[in-house]
Scaffold this motif. Structure first.
Motif, mmCIF file in Angstrom:
data_model
loop_
_atom_site.group_PDB
_atom_site.id
_atom_site.type_symbol
_atom_site.label_atom_id
_atom_site.label_comp_id
_atom_site.label_asym_id
_atom_site.label_seq_id
_atom_site.Cartn_x
_atom_site.Cartn_y
_atom_site.Cartn_z
ATOM 1 N N PRO A 1 -20.492 -29.199 -42.402
ATOM 2 C CA PRO A 1 -19.538 -28.702 -43.578
ATOM 3 C C PRO A 1 -18.438 -27.759 -42.935
ATOM 4 O O PRO A 1 -18.833 -26.915 -42.120
ATOM 5 C CB PRO A 1 -20.768 -27.870 -44.270
ATOM 6 N N GLY A 2 -17.524 -27.650 -43.739
ATOM 7 C CA GLY A 2 -16.375 -26.697 -43.375
ATOM 8 C C GLY A 2 -16.516 -25.303 -43.328
ATOM 9 O O GLY A 2 -16.159 -24.491 -42.906
ATOM 10 N N GLU A 3 -17.602 -25.091 -44.595
ATOM 11 C CA GLU A 3 -17.996 -23.866 -44.765
ATOM 12 C C GLU A 3 -18.556 -22.917 -43.740
ATOM 13 O O GLU A 3 -18.372 -21.702 -43.517
ATOM 14 C CB GLU A 3 -18.873 -23.801 -46.040
ATOM 15 N N LEU A 4 -19.117 -23.832 -42.745
ATOM 16 C CA LEU A 4 -19.648 -23.144 -41.515
ATOM 17 C C LEU A 4 -18.713 -22.482 -40.881
ATOM 18 O O LEU A 4 -18.654 -21.449 -40.158
ATOM 19 C CB LEU A 4 -20.839 -23.993 -40.869
ATOM 20 N N ALA B 1 -17.589 -18.577 -39.821
ATOM 21 C CA ALA B 1 -17.427 -18.218 -38.404
ATOM 22 C C ALA B 1 -16.011 -17.637 -38.139
ATOM 23 O O ALA B 1 -16.074 -16.697 -37.432
ATOM 24 C CB ALA B 1 -17.704 -19.373 -37.412
ATOM 25 N N GLU B 2 -15.097 -18.095 -38.777
ATOM 26 C CA GLU B 2 -13.857 -17.371 -38.994
ATOM 27 C C GLU B 2 -13.768 -15.888 -39.199
ATOM 28 O O GLU B 2 -12.997 -15.156 -38.839
ATOM 29 C CB GLU B 2 -12.782 -18.311 -39.215
ATOM 30 N N LEU B 3 -14.402 -16.006 -40.564
ATOM 31 C CA LEU B 3 -14.384 -14.785 -41.254
ATOM 32 C C LEU B 3 -15.127 -13.470 -40.424
ATOM 33 O O LEU B 3 -15.048 -12.269 -40.364
ATOM 34 C CB LEU B 3 -15.178 -14.707 -42.293
ATOM 35 N N ASP B 4 -16.121 -14.168 -39.397
ATOM 36 C CA ASP B 4 -17.029 -13.089 -38.576
ATOM 37 C C ASP B 4 -16.129 -12.856 -37.360
ATOM 38 O O ASP B 4 -16.581 -12.241 -36.391
ATOM 39 C CB ASP B 4 -18.202 -13.839 -38.140
ATOM 40 N N GLY B 5 -14.875 -13.524 -37.234
ATOM 41 C CA GLY B 5 -13.947 -13.243 -35.856
ATOM 42 C C GLY B 5 -14.297 -14.095 -34.827
ATOM 43 O O GLY B 5 -13.713 -13.881 -33.755
ATOM 44 N N LYS C 1 -16.800 -21.030 -31.886
ATOM 45 C CA LYS C 1 -17.221 -21.822 -33.056
ATOM 46 C C LYS C 1 -17.705 -23.027 -32.564
ATOM 47 O O LYS C 1 -18.907 -23.655 -33.057
ATOM 48 C CB LYS C 1 -15.775 -21.973 -33.709
ATOM 49 N N ILE C 2 -17.551 -23.534 -31.435
ATOM 50 C CA ILE C 2 -18.063 -24.549 -30.778
ATOM 51 C C ILE C 2 -19.442 -24.486 -30.536
ATOM 52 O O ILE C 2 -20.270 -25.023 -30.787
ATOM 53 C CB ILE C 2 -17.282 -25.195 -29.719
ATOM 54 N N PRO D 1 -25.230 -26.602 -32.464
ATOM 55 C CA PRO D 1 -26.236 -26.614 -32.908
ATOM 56 C C PRO D 1 -26.239 -27.675 -34.174
ATOM 57 O O PRO D 1 -27.392 -28.296 -34.417
ATOM 58 C CB PRO D 1 -26.362 -25.192 -33.922
ATOM 59 N N GLN D 2 -25.159 -28.024 -34.852
ATOM 60 C CA GLN D 2 -25.020 -28.860 -35.754
ATOM 61 C C GLN D 2 -25.121 -30.511 -35.370
ATOM 62 O O GLN D 2 -25.569 -31.202 -36.170
ATOM 63 C CB GLN D 2 -23.794 -28.996 -36.692
ATOM 64 N N THR D 3 -24.825 -30.403 -34.097
ATOM 65 C CA THR D 3 -24.902 -31.900 -33.236
ATOM 66 C C THR D 3 -26.026 -31.933 -32.545
ATOM 67 O O THR D 3 -25.807 -33.012 -31.615
ATOM 68 C CB THR D 3 -23.572 -32.080 -32.968
ATOM 69 N N ARG D 4 -26.888 -31.122 -32.573
ATOM 70 C CA ARG D 4 -27.954 -31.061 -31.421
ATOM 71 C C ARG D 4 -28.726 -32.444 -31.195
ATOM 72 O O ARG D 4 -28.943 -32.971 -30.091
ATOM 73 C CB ARG D 4 -28.803 -29.781 -31.555
#
Length: 302
Positions: free
Chosen positions: A194-197, A201-205, A211-212, A218-221
């Motif tokens: 999902p793009g929201e993730l 992450a961008e909002l958290d700097g 991000k990777i 984790p999303q592709t583990r």
């Protein structure tokens, strides 16, 4: 007077259901028979051959003699060392490079179709054509790599003739030849995130690397772990690339792998029992590794 709707014939629905199920079972039985003939039967036959010896048209049971033969062969341990080395190098390159390529392609908003075609093109080429290409690149006299080294005023290298470089050269060729399929699998997994993730992450700097590491990995583990298992199983059975590039053994036996040693036993030494015994050892090793992977995966998911 309103005509009565005719009742369905007794057993009509049951007959249709039975016919439909019979058709499905017929296709299923055909697939199982093909799989049994081309997969299970060779494994059973290999297991039997590992404890047999055929001489003069007569087959006798020899117990563990074939295993002792391959174990006492000086090339046995060298083949295992080369196979493990190839697997490690292939994981460093062949596991990381397709994932990085998928991440890069996923960042493009346009021309993704052309990039997917470009990265998958080597897989569609016949292995012999790919090997001929790399033989030209590695040629010590007029090869493109040595030409580039000459332009940079660097010493030329004997890519396939040097025992210290031959295995690495084979790994590079194998990575280029086979990375397309893995790249597309990783790309499909990335496009399901999902793009929201990433926005959070961008909002958290978070930068690209964070991000990777914190979102993409984790999303592709599950996909990464499955591809890791499949790559280990595939690379432990490497044969085509060293056989075509270096003739199999390579300089000072530097590219002799377990499967190439099986090939030698079977077709050069006509010792099918020893070839089957070595193949059985490889089968047991890979089966044990796969079972351990499945057990660890279940324990992590629990």
């Amino acid at each position: 007077m309103k005509r009565a709707t005719p009742l369905p014939a007794p057993g009509g629905a049951l007959t249709r259901s039975l016919r439909r199920n019979l058709t499905a079972h017929a296709f299923l039985i055909g697939a199982v028979l093909c799989f049994a003939f081309f997969s299970w039967y060779p494994m059973i036959r290999e297991f039997l051959l590992a404890f047999q010896r055929t001489e003069g048209g007569e087959t006798t049971w020899v117990g563990l003699d074939n295993l002792r033969t391959v174990y006492n062969d000086p090339a046995f341990w060298q083949a295992w060392r080369n196979t493990v080395l190839f697997t490690v190098l292939a994981l460093v390159l062949g596991f990381a490079v397709p994932f990085v390529a998928a991440v890069v392609i996923n960042e493009f908003r346009h021309a993704q179709g052309y990039l997917r075609l470009l990265v998958y093109l080597p897989v569609m080429l016949p292995p012999v054509a790919s090997v001929l290409l790399f033989k030209y690149l590695y040629d010590p006299g007029y090869g493109l790599l040595n030409e580039l080294l000459g332009l940079l005023h660097l010493p030329e290298q004997q890519w396939l003739q040097d025992p210290d470089l031959s295995m690495l050269s084979v790994v590079v060729a194998a990575t280029w030849m086979n990375m397309g399929g893995a790249t597309l699998v990783y790309l499909a997994a990335l496009q399901g995130i999902p793009g929201e993730l990433y926005e959070a992450a961008e909002l958290d700097g978070a930068g690209l690397l964070r991000k990777i590491w914190h979102v993409t990995v984790p999303q592709t583990r599950l996909v990464l772990s499955l591809m890791l298992l499949m790559q280990i199983v595939a690379t432990m059975q490497v044969f085509v690339e060293p056989f075509l590039l270096t003739g199999g053994a390579g300089p000072e036996g530097s590219t002799t792998t377990v499967v190439y040693l099986i090939y030698q036993y079977a077709f050069n030494f006509n010792n099918y029992g020893a070839a089957a015994a070595l193949g059985l050892l490889l089968l047991v090793l890979l089966a044990g590794f796969s079972a351990a992977y499945v057990k660890l995966s279940r324990s992590e998911d629990a």
